[in-house]
Design a protein around this motif. Structure first.
Motif, PDB file in Angstrom:
ATOM      1  N   PRO A   1       0.897  -1.741  -0.089  1.00  0.00           N
ATOM      2  CA  PRO A   1       0.414  -0.240   0.246  1.00  0.00           C
ATOM      3  C   PRO A   1       0.688   1.379  -0.113  1.00  0.00           C
ATOM      4  O   PRO A   1       0.586   2.643  -0.219  1.00  0.00           O
ATOM      5  CB  PRO A   1      -1.098  -0.413   1.073  1.00  0.00           C
ATOM      6  N   GLU A   2       1.804   1.023   0.350  1.00  0.00           N
ATOM      7  CA  GLU A   2       3.005   2.265   0.231  1.00  0.00           C
ATOM      8  C   GLU A   2       3.617   2.591  -0.953  1.00  0.00           C
ATOM      9  O   GLU A   2       3.681   3.954  -1.404  1.00  0.00           O
ATOM     10  CB  GLU A   2       4.215   2.107   1.130  1.00  0.00           C
TER      11      GLU A   2
ATOM     12  N   THR B   1      11.109  13.774  -7.491  1.00  0.00           N
ATOM     13  CA  THR B   1      10.238  12.637  -7.599  1.00  0.00           C
ATOM     14  C   THR B   1      10.897  11.367  -7.290  1.00  0.00           C
ATOM     15  O   THR B   1      10.175  10.717  -6.086  1.00  0.00           O
ATOM     16  CB  THR B   1       9.706  12.536  -8.598  1.00  0.00           C
ATOM     17  N   MET B   2      11.780  10.841  -7.743  1.00  0.00           N
ATOM     18  CA  MET B   2      12.555   9.279  -7.927  1.00  0.00           C
ATOM     19  C   MET B   2      12.503   9.912  -5.702  1.00  0.00           C
ATOM     20  O   MET B   2      12.695   9.014  -5.212  1.00  0.00           O
ATOM     21  CB  MET B   2      13.283   9.342  -8.108  1.00  0.00           C
TER      22      MET B   2
ATOM     23  N   SER C   1      11.473   6.899  -3.076  1.00  0.00           N
ATOM     24  CA  SER C   1      12.548   5.776  -2.319  1.00  0.00           C
ATOM     25  C   SER C   1      12.185   6.143  -0.980  1.00  0.00           C
ATOM     26  O   SER C   1      12.181   4.565  -0.703  1.00  0.00           O
ATOM     27  CB  SER C   1      13.479   6.536  -2.416  1.00  0.00           C
ATOM     28  N   VAL C   2      11.056   7.076  -0.622  1.00  0.00           N
ATOM     29  CA  VAL C   2      11.181   6.749   1.168  1.00  0.00           C
ATOM     30  C   VAL C   2       9.781   5.817   1.006  1.00  0.00           C
ATOM     31  O   VAL C   2       9.518   4.931   1.944  1.00  0.00           O
ATOM     32  CB  VAL C   2      10.452   8.526   1.895  1.00  0.00           C
ATOM     33  N   LYS C   3       9.034   5.942   0.055  1.00  0.00           N
ATOM     34  CA  LYS C   3       7.707   5.506  -0.006  1.00  0.00           C
ATOM     35  C   LYS C   3       8.098   3.974  -0.042  1.00  0.00           C
ATOM     36  O   LYS C   3       7.457   3.090   0.809  1.00  0.00           O
ATOM     37  CB  LYS C   3       6.646   5.539  -0.730  1.00  0.00           C
TER      38      LYS C   3
ATOM     39  N   GLU D   1       8.975  -2.353   5.476  1.00  0.00           N
ATOM     40  CA  GLU D   1       8.820  -2.182   6.399  1.00  0.00           C
ATOM     41  C   GLU D   1       7.376  -3.371   6.245  1.00  0.00           C
ATOM     42  O   GLU D   1       6.995  -4.001   7.289  1.00  0.00           O
ATOM     43  CB  GLU D   1       8.722  -0.623   7.475  1.00  0.00           C
ATOM     44  N   TYR D   2       6.696  -2.596   5.984  1.00  0.00           N
ATOM     45  CA  TYR D   2       4.859  -3.568   5.689  1.00  0.00           C
ATOM     46  C   TYR D   2       5.230  -5.081   5.573  1.00  0.00           C
ATOM     47  O   TYR D   2       4.396  -5.604   6.069  1.00  0.00           O
ATOM     48  CB  TYR D   2       5.013  -2.627   4.783  1.00  0.00           C
TER      49      TYR D   2
END
Length: 236
Positions: free
Chosen positions: A29-30, A152-153, A157-159, A165-166
């Motif tokens: 979902p991220e 944008t990239m 990357s954070v997501k 982790e998800y």
């Protein structure tokens, strides 16, 4: 001018766990912008490394890309496709991925590289090193667009790390559920899992056929253009 950036992130999990999550990263979902992944080659080489190539399909939409669409006249609503090369080396405990887009290459080239390795001093941590190399051409305001794509990239990357982790949490929940399940429930779970695997394999087969029918020419063009220019492309 070329946009180049480097980032480093530490996961509070052992390397094996992070790599397992990275291999199972999509869907999550991220990263809802990623619409599909199609593996078209996977093999174990003479060094015992798992070498893979796959297509990653995604949709992008933000203020920067909307501006590029207006100024450059490009249809940024189209699905972006990238080719990803990866090498998983269990002996050296390294997982390396390099990717490049293969549509819009006449205007924008985005090279991305990720390397997952154990932390130098703490075996319960994993270091992710990530870099981007972005080049724009045949456009006005090249420097602006390169920085826009870079921003944008890096935001994506954070997501992506949150997605790792998800998946780690999902795997942990699966293990706990199996460990606490009665025998009958475990048998049902195993049966359902096999059904899911068979369905997944059929789906992958279908996606592979569609890829051959619809993307073969584009892929050959991409490989011809890229050659060995992918940033530090892993050697299979």
């Amino acid at each position: 001018m070329v946009f180049f950036s480097f980032d480093e992130h530490v996961f509070s999990h052992p390397w094996e766990r992070v790599v397992e999550a990275a291999l199972r990263k999509y869907p999550n979902p991220e990263s809802p912008n990623v619409t599909g992944t199609d593996v078209f080659e996977r093999k174990v080489d003479e060094k015992g490394r798992l070498c893979s190539q796959r297509i990653i399909s995604s949709l992008w939409s933000n203020s920067y890309l909307n501006l590029i669409e207006k100024v450059a006249g490009l249809d940024m609503t189209k699905t972006f496709h990238a080719i990803e090369y990866s090498v998983l080396d269990p002996k050296e405990r390294s997982f390396e991925l390099s990717s490049r887009n293969y549509n819009f290459m006449d205007y924008i080239t985005v090279d991305e590289k990720l390397v997952y390795q154990p932390h130098a001093t703490d075996p319960n941590m994993t270091v992710l090193k990530q870099q981007w190399h972005i080049t724009c051409k045949n456009l006005s305001f090249v420097s602006f667009f390169e920085n826009a794509m870079g921003t944008t990239m890096m935001a994506a990357s954070v997501k992506g790390r949150q997605g790792i982790e998800y998946v780690i949490n999902q795997v942990r929940e699966e293990v706990e559920r199996i460990a606490s399940a009665p025998i009958e429930e475990m048998q049902t779970l195993a049966t359902n899992t096999m059904k899911e695997i068979n369905s997944f394999q059929q789906s992958i087969g279908g996606m592979g056929r569609r890829w051959e029918e619809n993307l073969h020419e584009e892929l050959n063009e991409f490989i011809a253009k890229s050659g060995s220019n992918l940033i530090d492309q892993p050697q299979n």
